[in-house]
Structure formats: structure tokens, C-alpha cells
Design a protein around this motif. Structure first.
Motif, short mmCIF file in Angstrom:
data_model
loop_
_atom_site.label_atom_id
_atom_site.label_comp_id
_atom_site.label_asym_id
_atom_site.label_seq_id
_atom_site.Cartn_x
_atom_site.Cartn_y
_atom_site.Cartn_z
N SER A 454 0.83 -1.21 0.00
CA SER A 454 0.00 0.00 0.00
C SER A 454 0.86 1.25 0.00
CB SER A 454 -0.91 0.01 1.23
OG SER A 454 -0.14 0.23 2.41
N ASP A 455 0.24 2.37 -0.39
CA ASP A 455 0.95 3.65 -0.34
C ASP A 455 1.44 3.94 1.08
OD1 ASP A 455 0.29 3.85 -2.97
OD2 ASP A 455 -0.99 5.63 -2.77
N GLY A 456 0.60 3.64 2.06
CA GLY A 456 0.97 3.92 3.44
C GLY A 456 2.18 3.12 3.89
N GLU A 457 2.25 1.86 3.49
CA GLU A 457 3.40 1.03 3.88
C GLU A 457 4.69 1.56 3.26
OE1 GLU A 457 1.37 -3.39 4.38
OE2 GLU A 457 1.69 -2.59 2.35
N ILE A 458 4.62 1.94 1.99
CA ILE A 458 5.82 2.45 1.33
C ILE A 458 6.24 3.79 1.94
CG2 ILE A 458 6.75 3.30 -0.86
CD1 ILE A 458 4.99 1.22 -2.27
N TRP A 459 5.29 4.67 2.21
CA TRP A 459 5.61 5.97 2.80
C TRP A 459 6.18 5.81 4.21
CZ3 TRP A 459 7.32 10.22 1.40
CH2 TRP A 459 7.17 11.41 2.12
N THR A 460 5.65 4.87 4.96
CA THR A 460 6.19 4.61 6.30
C THR A 460 7.64 4.15 6.22
OG1 THR A 460 4.01 4.06 7.19
CG2 THR A 460 5.92 3.21 8.37
N VAL A 664 10.70 17.37 -9.32
CA VAL A 664 11.04 16.56 -8.15
C VAL A 664 10.41 17.14 -6.88
CG1 VAL A 664 12.92 15.78 -6.67
CG2 VAL A 664 13.16 15.66 -9.16
N VAL A 665 10.75 18.38 -6.55
CA VAL A 665 10.27 18.97 -5.30
C VAL A 665 8.74 19.03 -5.25
CG1 VAL A 665 10.30 21.02 -3.84
CG2 VAL A 665 12.42 20.23 -4.93
N PRO A 666 8.06 19.50 -6.30
CA PRO A 666 6.58 19.51 -6.24
C PRO A 666 5.99 18.11 -6.05
CG PRO A 666 7.35 20.93 -8.01
CD PRO A 666 8.55 20.19 -7.51
N ALA A 667 6.57 17.10 -6.71
CA ALA A 667 6.02 15.75 -6.56
C ALA A 667 6.14 15.25 -5.12
CB ALA A 667 6.74 14.78 -7.51
N PHE A 668 7.25 15.60 -4.46
CA PHE A 668 7.44 15.14 -3.08
C PHE A 668 6.44 15.78 -2.13
CE2 PHE A 668 9.42 15.37 1.12
CZ PHE A 668 9.82 14.06 1.33
N TYR A 669 6.11 17.06 -2.37
CA TYR A 669 5.25 17.77 -1.43
C TYR A 669 3.78 17.80 -1.85
CZ TYR A 669 9.33 19.27 1.18
OH TYR A 669 10.46 19.29 1.96
N ARG A 670 3.45 17.20 -2.98
CA ARG A 670 2.06 17.14 -3.39
C ARG A 670 1.41 15.96 -2.65
NH1 ARG A 670 2.84 18.93 -8.44
NH2 ARG A 670 3.50 16.89 -9.17
N ASN A 672 -1.92 13.87 -0.54
CA ASN A 672 -3.38 13.69 -0.47
C ASN A 672 -3.87 14.04 0.93
OD1 ASN A 672 -2.75 11.54 1.20
ND2 ASN A 672 -3.33 9.95 -0.28
N ALA A 673 -5.13 13.79 1.17
CA ALA A 673 -5.73 14.16 2.45
C ALA A 673 -5.07 13.45 3.62
CB ALA A 673 -7.23 13.88 2.43
N GLY A 674 -4.47 12.28 3.34
CA GLY A 674 -3.80 11.54 4.41
C GLY A 674 -2.34 11.91 4.57
N GLY A 675 -1.89 12.91 3.82
CA GLY A 675 -0.50 13.36 3.96
C GLY A 675 0.50 12.53 3.19
N ILE A 676 0.01 11.76 2.21
CA ILE A 676 0.90 10.88 1.44
C ILE A 676 1.11 11.45 0.04
CG2 ILE A 676 1.10 8.60 0.38
CD1 ILE A 676 -0.34 7.45 2.79
N PRO A 677 2.35 11.53 -0.44
CA PRO A 677 2.63 12.01 -1.81
C PRO A 677 2.38 10.87 -2.82
CG PRO A 677 4.69 11.52 -0.71
CD PRO A 677 3.61 11.27 0.31
N VAL A 678 1.17 10.76 -3.28
CA VAL A 678 0.74 9.60 -4.09
C VAL A 678 1.59 9.45 -5.35
CG1 VAL A 678 -1.18 8.61 -5.37
CG2 VAL A 678 -1.60 9.76 -3.18
N GLU A 679 1.86 10.58 -6.04
CA GLU A 679 2.65 10.52 -7.27
C GLU A 679 4.07 10.01 -6.97
OE1 GLU A 679 4.69 13.70 -10.38
OE2 GLU A 679 2.92 14.32 -9.21
N TRP A 680 4.65 10.51 -5.89
CA TRP A 680 6.00 10.09 -5.48
C TRP A 680 6.00 8.60 -5.14
CZ3 TRP A 680 10.35 13.21 -5.39
CH2 TRP A 680 11.47 12.70 -4.75
#
Length: 845
Positions: A454-460, A664-670, A672-680
Motif C-alpha cells: 500500500s501507499d501507506g506502507e511504502i511511505w512509512t 522533483v520537489v513539487p512531486a514530493f510535497y504534493r 493527499n488528504a492523508g498526507g501521502i505524496p501519491v505521485e511520489w
């Protein structure tokens, strides 16, 4: 026994392992098996033995040799400790004895140990026998061979000081220091024979013999043997041959390569290792092919050329150099001083020996070790797809008039030993997704398994890795950054674990362009100091002490890191080594690589990020030229070569800034509502799932085994059978080609047309050369990205009245112009390697 021999034996006793309490005997085995450099289940045990020394050195053998007898006795009386030690030793034995990929995939295969020669090996910072990527690749090669059960032994040198260590002085310039490598504190032990004597071999240098001591390193199921000239029997000048890596002049380098190639092969024979395949990791080890041929020549009493024809089939050469000037080359007078007597023992002249390392054979052309490796090996490979094309261009002089596409160089793209480079958090992530044994099989199931995360697992995972890097940098700067202060004596580093981290680390030299990012330092500062979307930068790297341009670039980066506006956002980390590299590739979000195409033969630092969820922004060079896709990272360049063009460097610097600012920088800080950079995260998922398996050394070693080692072993056996009968036949065929090729010529070419074919008929005159010794072909260059066309012409009749005159014919479809095709004559033997073993070629026009 004389006094000198007594002294030598007393010295040898210093390297005997210390005595251990009975309940702690397994500690010695754990400490000496460098599997601990990639398997970390014993880390907690070593921390318990001596936490301070473990934190400072990460070297179990040093810990074991340094702690007090009282501490050993305390541990021996600790039931919990001894139970854990027993469990870890049982786990190690399970690893050593388990069924491997090689045993499963090649059941019944009788491959003997591959002898892998390299001037440097990077297994761990605890065994500093490496300078950079070449050595780290060699270390990963051994580790992976152990994991996959591929029979392999390594041969290298044990340096008293090795490559330099870097410090940054108060003037912010690089300082080179050379700490002594005390063998008693390294995870190495003397190689001893059945009588417990220290195994030694010797090599001949002008006017004297140099004695070489043999050491061994355990790397799981693989053994690395190291030679050391620091023997009291040797002259002081010879004791320093294995002193420093890549220092001294041409003569010192030649001596080191004699020790590696000739001494290494003699050690292999002294240890009675049955070797069918010899793998040269770069041309530094090329002298092994001559010594191997000499050894076979002495054993069978055959001529040197027959011995070379026989052993060549079992030799594999990997070239890592992207420019011809990077090869080791020696003046013929130096070769004459060291090899005149050696050539006489081979039964050849010095000129014949020199010709093995030259494109021509006259004058003052230097002796090129890479050329020797090409002429002495039956398989040659570059280290990336692009590097294959570059290497074919470099080696073109050895195959005059042959099309560049037919210069006999293939490629096996480098990979990295993933378990050595993944973080503890990444290991947990991959274990949960793919299981414990994921890097010791064939990897097919990894991509779909990671895609399910999941996105959350990768972001964690990324948050944990970034935080771990920031903490590691805090510890490192507190301990090491003596010259990198803000003027008050305090470190200026204050990285934020919630902020995007750029990183790069490499050898600082001109072609790698490490200062491209500094082309406009003010613009870089604006990128880093953006209030809403900030970024941080971590830099590390060394310049060779004699590379003044590289040292200047180190100074520039140190100076920039201390500018007030980027304080707390930029850090230059001194003394780049394996440990620091691991921390960086595990933690940075974006790895930036800016070599001048096509001078990065492969590059592996960016590969090490893949398993950890880092992304790459790199020049389309080396491995990235075949890995890049828009959904896995970012690319620099226009896929062209621009040499040293300052104007192009400036344009690429602007492109680099634009990618960072706009993508790069915009993709990292873009978020979603859960605080996850989905594109990144999408890019991370694609990079981890597709690229991490593909650019692992697991894939690399399986390719070497199936495309190089097994065919080489089979070819060697065929040539060695019946006392080298096939090798003798090939040598006779080569001799006839050299003697009679000047007699061959083409006559007239006739073309006739049918409804759907062109029929080409060519007259061929062979003189005294046998018709079966050549092949007549029609050749056409590649079009539309395809392969060149080779169409064999068949003999149709003898030419009446002519001596050795024949007519050959072939039919062509009308899908290409008949003018695209040219008849040519090339050597032919069903068991020879063309054009490696016969580079003659005759074109119709």
C-alpha cells in the motif's frame, strides 16, 4: 633452523587466533565469517560483547581480539549469551549447508571453483582493501556467489595501508591519511598447509625473488585469498609492494599486477585448487592468463601458443573502463626489464610477448594490460549495454577492418548485493512482502509482491529510512567532522527528518562532474531554502590525492556547505567508505548522478537506493541508460556525447535545476488528504518492484554463470581433452592463417536477377590455404536498429584452369538493395572463437 627462519615463524605465531573459553569457541567462527557484513542477526550479540567498540568499528574480529580475558570469562558464564551464540552458529551452519540456486538450477553440473581475480575487494569497511566501485562490485560478487552457491574463490592483495582515508582540514581542503592495516585486527587468517606452516609463494622480479604470504577471508561459502609482500625475507623496497592501493608510479603498479596475476595463479596451484574458469575483474589481473598458460605448458610440455589456445577458452575478462586512456599501460623498456627472462621460459621472444599487449607490434607502443586480457580470454564483457558499444569502439584496433558491431565484446550489466545495502526497515518491508529467501532464488515473484504494498506502507518505510539517516548523520558529524564547523567550533548540521533529502556520493574527478549542481550556487540555495517546499542535500566523496581538479571540487563543496544561507540544510560528509555509503543509499530520497556520457561504464551507487525506496535523477549513462523510464525516476541529457564542452555542461546544469524545481520537489510535497505524496509513491513502487530485482547481483551472477562460466568450463574441457588435441589443432590452423593469408584474394563478382532473388557469384582464390579454413559471406550493415546481416556463400564449383580457385554463390531476397551487400572472407574453424583467435578479414572492395 637459522635465526631468520625462527624470526619469521615467531611473527607467524602473532596471527594465530587467541585462545577462547570452550563455551565461546563459536565466537571465533562467527567473527571470521564475513557473512556478518550482510546478515545482521548477530549485531545485538556483538553489541553486547562491547557496545562502544561495536559502535566505533563494526568489526567483530577486532572486538574479539581486543577484549579482556575477564570479559570473555564473564560471557562464557552467561547462559543467555551462550545460548544465543549457539543459536547463531546453528543458523550460520544452516546457511552454509542449505540447498542453493546453483545446485537446483544446474544439478549434476561439475563446475570447479571459478578463480576470481581483482586488485581490490570491498566487503566491509572493516577490511579496507578497496578504493571505490570496482572493489565494492568485487565484494558483492563474492557475497552473491555465496548466497547462490556458485563455486568461486577470490584472489587479491592484502594491503598494509590500502587506499587513503579522507579528512577535511581546517582550511577545508581534503587531507589524505594512510592508517596501518594491522592483520591481527582484520578478519583474516594465515593460510596454513597440512604441517601448519604458513603457505607462501614467490614471484621473480629483476635480480631477486619476492616472497608472498597467503591469507584467507571467509565470505560465507566463498573463500577470498590475499597475497602480502610484507615478509621479513624480502628487501625493504619489496615489502612495500602491497603497501598502498593505486599509489606509486608505473613500476610499482606493474609489481602489484605481477603479484596479483602471477603470484595469485601460483597460490591457486599451491592450494591444489582445480580451476577450469579464471575471471579477470579488469585488466589489472591480466598476467594471470600468461601464468596459467605457462603452468599448463610446463605440465604438458606443449609449446606456449598451444597452451594459450587451450587455457584461453577458460578465461573470462570483465572490462570496466570507458576510455582507452584508463587502461594500465607500461613502456616496453619496463616490460623488457621485468619479462625478458620470463619470455625465455615461455619459449617465445620478448617481442612476441609484447605483441600480446599491443594493437601493433612495433616501436615504442606501450604494453596494454587490457589488450593482453582480450587476447588471453575466450569471453569478454562490458558492464552495461551502453558500455558494450563503448568497449567495442575502444578495442576496435585489435580487430582492424572488422565492423565495430562484430568486435567480440558482450555485456553483463552490473548489479548490487541487495542484502548488503538494504536498511533494517527495508529488510522488514521486503520480508513481509516477499519472504526471507527473496534474494537467493530467481526473483520472478518479487515484482508482483511489491506492487501489492500500500501507499501507506511504502511511505512509512521512507519516513523511517529518512529519520535513520538524519540520526546517523548526527552521530557521524559529532564524531568525525573535525574540519567542517561554522567558525565557532560547532557542527552546522541540523537536518530535518520530515524534509526532502537529495544526496550524491562518488569519486571526485572531472568526468563525474560532481560540481555540476554547483554551477549556479545561488539558484541551488533558492531550491534548498524554499520556505514552503524546502530540501536538504547530503554530499560525500574523495578525490585521488594526485587528482588536483577533484580535490578542488571537494573544497568547493565543503565551502558551499558552510555558507550561512544553507546552514542546517547541506552537509559534506568526510571519509566516504562502505559504511557511509550504506547510510546514504538507505536514507536519501533522491540520488543525483551527473557523469559525462559515456564515461560512466555502469555506476552502481544509484542501484543501491532501489531496495530502500529511493529514486534516481541521473544522466542517461551506464546502467541508467537501460533502466530509465518516466515512471521510475528522472533523466538528464540528450543521449548524445559532448566530450568536455563547458557550454553543454552549463545547459545540463540548467536542466538539472529545472527538473528539481518543477518536477522533483513539487512531486514530493504534493500530498493527499492523508498526507501521502501519491505521485511520489507511485514512482517508488515502480522503481522498487521492477528495478531492484533487475539490478541486483543475484541477476548478475546468474548471468555470469550461465552465459560465461559454464560455457567457458565446457570449452576448456573440450580443448584440454586427449592431452590438448583440439588446442593443438586450433594452433596449427592459426599458424596456417598467419603464414598463408597473404595469398588469398577475390576475383570477379557476378550478379544475376530472378523474379524474387538476386544470385551473387564471387570468384575466390585461396593459394595454399585449405578451403575449409575460411568462410565466404555476404555482409550488410544493420538498418532500423536491427543486427548486421551475415549470409554464408556456398561453394558451387571449382574454377577451371585455376589453382585453388572456387566459385561461391548466395541468393538474396529483394527486401534490400543488392548494393547493400559486400562479399568478405573470414577465418573459419568449427571450434575457434572468431575473431578473438583469428582477426584476419578480406573484403571484396
Amino acid at each position: 633452523m637459522n635465526e631468520q627462519t625462527e624470526t619469521i615463524r615467531d611473527a607467524a605465531l602473532r596471527y594465530l587466533p587467541r585462545s577462547m573459553p570452550a563455551d565461546l569457541q563459536a565466537l571465533r567462527e562467527l567473527a571470521l565469517d564475513m557473512r556478518w557484513s550482510w546478515n545482521h542477526e548477530a549485531d545485538a550479540l556483538w553489541e553486547r560483547v562491547d557496545a562502544e567498540m561495536w559502535e566505533a568499528t563494526g568489526n567483530p574480529w577486532l572486538i574479539l581480539q581486543s577484549i579482556s580475558v575477564n570479559r570473555l570469562e564473564q560471557l562464557a558464564g552467561d547462559a543467555v549469551f551462550t545460548a544465543e551464540l549457539q543459536r547463531l552458529e546453528e543458523s550460520r551452519q544452516t546457511y552454509l549447508n542449505r540447498h542453493s540456486w546453483f545446485a537446483s538450477a544446474h544439478a549434476g553440473c561439475s563446475l570447479s571453483p571459478v578463480a576470481y581475480f581483482s586488485l581490490e575487494f570491498g566487503l566491509s569497511e572493516s577490511l579496507p582493501l578497496y578504493a571505490g566501485g570496482l572493489g565494492i562490485l568485487a565484494g558483492d560478487h563474492l557475497k552473491t556467489a555465496s548466497d547462490l552457491g556458485i563455486p568461486l574463490v577470490g584472489f587479491g592483495l592484502l594491503y598494509q595501508q590500502g587506499y587513503f582515508r579522507q579528512a577535511i582540514g581546517a582550511d577545508h581542503n581534503q587531507v589524505a591519511v594512510y592508517p596501518y592495516n594491522n592483520p591481527a585486527m582484520l578478519p583474516v587468517t594465515p593460510v596454513r598447509d597440512a604441517s601448519r606452516e604458513w603457505v607462501r609463494v614467490s614471484v621473480e622480479l629483476p635480480g631477486r625473488n619476492v616472497h608472498l604470504r597467503a591469507w584467507q577471508v571467509t565470505v560465507g561459502r566463498v573463500t577470498l585469498y590475499l597475497l602480502d609482500s610484507n615478509d621479513p625475507l624480502n628487501l625493504p623496497i619489496d615489502r612495500g609492494i602491497t603497501g598502498e592501493l593505486y599509489s606509486g608510479g608505473a613500476e610499482m603498479r606493474l609489481q602489484q599486477e605481477i603479484v596479483l596475476g602471477i603470484g595469485g595463479w601460483r597460490l591457486l596451484r599451491a592450494l591444489e585448487i582445480d580451476c577450469e574458469v579464471c575471471h579477470l575483474n579488469e585488466g589489472h589481473a591480466a598476467l594471470a592468463v600468461i601464468e596459467r598458460a605457462r603452468d599448463f605448458m610446463m605440465e604438458t610440455k606443449c609449446p606456449f601458443q598451444v597452451a594459450l589456445a587451450l587455457t584461453r577458452a577458460g578465461n573470462v575478462f570483465t572490462t570496466h573502463t570507458p576510455v582507452e586512456a584508463g587502461f594500465d599501460r607500461f613502456h616496453p623498456e619496463l616490460i623488457a626489464a621485468y619479462f625478458t627472462e620470463y619470455a625465455a621460459r615461455l619459449g617465445i621472444s620478448l617481442e612476441e610477448l609484447l605483441a600480446l599487449g599491443r594493437a601493433g607490434a612495433y616501436g615504442t607502443e606501450p604494453f596494454n594490460m587490457a589488450y593482453l586480457a582480450v587476447r588471453g580470454c575466450g569471453s569478454i564483457n562490458a558492464v552495461s549495454r551502453l558500455h558494450e558499444a563503448v568497449s567495442r569502439r575502444i578495442f576496435q584496433p585489435l580487430f582492424p577492418r572488422w565492423p565495430q558491431a562484430e568486435v567480440p565484446v558482450g555485456h553483463v550489466t552490473n548489479g548490487v548485493h541487495v542484502p548488503s545495502w538494504d536498511s533494517a526497515h527495508a529488510d522488514e518491508f521486503w520480508t513481509e512482502s516477499c519472504g526471507k529467501g527473496r534474494w537467493i532464488g530467481t526473483l520472478e515473484e518479487l515484482e508482483p509482491a511489491v506492487c501489492c504494498a500500500s501507499d501507506g506502507e511504502i511511505w512509512t518505510l521512507r519516513m523511517k529510512n529518512r529519520r535513520a539517516l538524519v540520526e546517523a548523520i548526527d552521530r557521524r558529524t559529532a564524531r568525525y567532522q573535525l574540519g567542517l564547523t561554522d567558525g565557532t567550533g560547532h557542527s552546522a548540521v541540523q537536518l530535518d527528518p520530515n524534509v526532502l533529502i537529495f544526496g550524491f556520493a562518488r569519486r571526485f574527478t572531472g568526468y563525474k562532474r560532481p560540481n555540476l549542481l554547483l554551477h549556479d550556487p545561488d539558484r541551488l540555495s533558492r531550491i534548498l531554502c524554499n520556505r514552503d517546499h524546502p530540501a536538504q542535500l547530503v554530499v560525500a566523496g574523495k578525490a585521488h590525492p594526485s587528482d588536483y581538479e577533484g580535490a578542488r571540487m571537494v573544497h568547493e563543496w565543503v565551502q558551499y556547505s558552510l555558507r550561512p544561507e544553507v546552514r542546517g540544510r547541506v552537509v559534506f560528509l568526510e571519509d566516504y567508505d562502505i559504511a557511509l555509503a550504506a547510510e546514504l543509499v538507505q536514507g536519501v530520497d533522491l540520488w543525483i548522478n551527473t557523469p559525462r556520457r559515456p564515461w560512466e561504464a555502469c555506476g552502481t551507487s544509484g542501484m543501491k537506493l532501489l531496495v530502500n525506496g529511493g529514486l534516481n535523477l541521473s544522466e542517461l549513462d551506464g546502467w541508467w541508460a537501460e533502466a530509465y523510464a518516466p515512471d521510475v525516476g528522472w533523466a538528464l541529457g540528450d543521449v548524445q556525447e559532448h566530450e568536455r564542452d563547458p557550454g553543454w555542461d552549463a545547459r545540463e546544469a540548467q536542466q538539472l535545476y529545472c527538473i528539481l524545481e518543477q518536477e522533483v520537489v513539487p512531486a514530493f510535497y504534493r500530498r493527499n488528504a492523508g498526507g501521502i505524496p501519491v505521485e511520489w509513491i507511485a514512482r517508488i513502487r515502480a522503481s522498487m518492484s521492477r528495478l531492484a530485482p533487475l539490478f541486483s547481483s543475484n541477476r548478475m551472477l546468474r548471468e555470469y554463470t550461465e552465459r560465461c562460466y559454464l560455457p567457458a568450463a565446457e570449452n576448456f574441457r573440450r580443448r584440454a581433452a586427449e592431452n590438448g588435441a583440439l588446442a593443438k589443432t586450433i594452433d596449427q590452423w592459426q599458424a596456417s592463417l598467419r603464414r598463408l593469408w597473404s595469398q588469398v584474394r577475390f576475383g570477379n563478382l557476378h550478379v544475376r536477377e530472378t523474379s524474387d532473388r538476386y544470385i551473387l557469384r564471387i570468384e575466390v582464390y585461396l593459394g595454399d590455404l585449405h578451403a575449409q579454413a575460411v568462410k565466404i559471406e555476404l555482409f550488410a550493415d544493420a538498418i532500423n536498429g536491427g543486427a548486421p546481416v551475415h549470409l554464408r556463400m556456398e561453394p558451387c564449383e571449382r574454377i577451371q584452369g585455376a589453382v585453388s580457385g572456387y566459385a561461391f554463390e548466395a541468393a538474396l531476397k529483394k527486401d534490400r538493395s543488392v548494393g547493400d551487400f559486400t562479399p568478405r572472407m573470414i577465418p573459419h574453424h568449427p571450434d575457434a572463437l572468431i575473431p578473438l583467435e583469428a582477426n584476419q578479414i578480406l573484403w571484396f572492395r
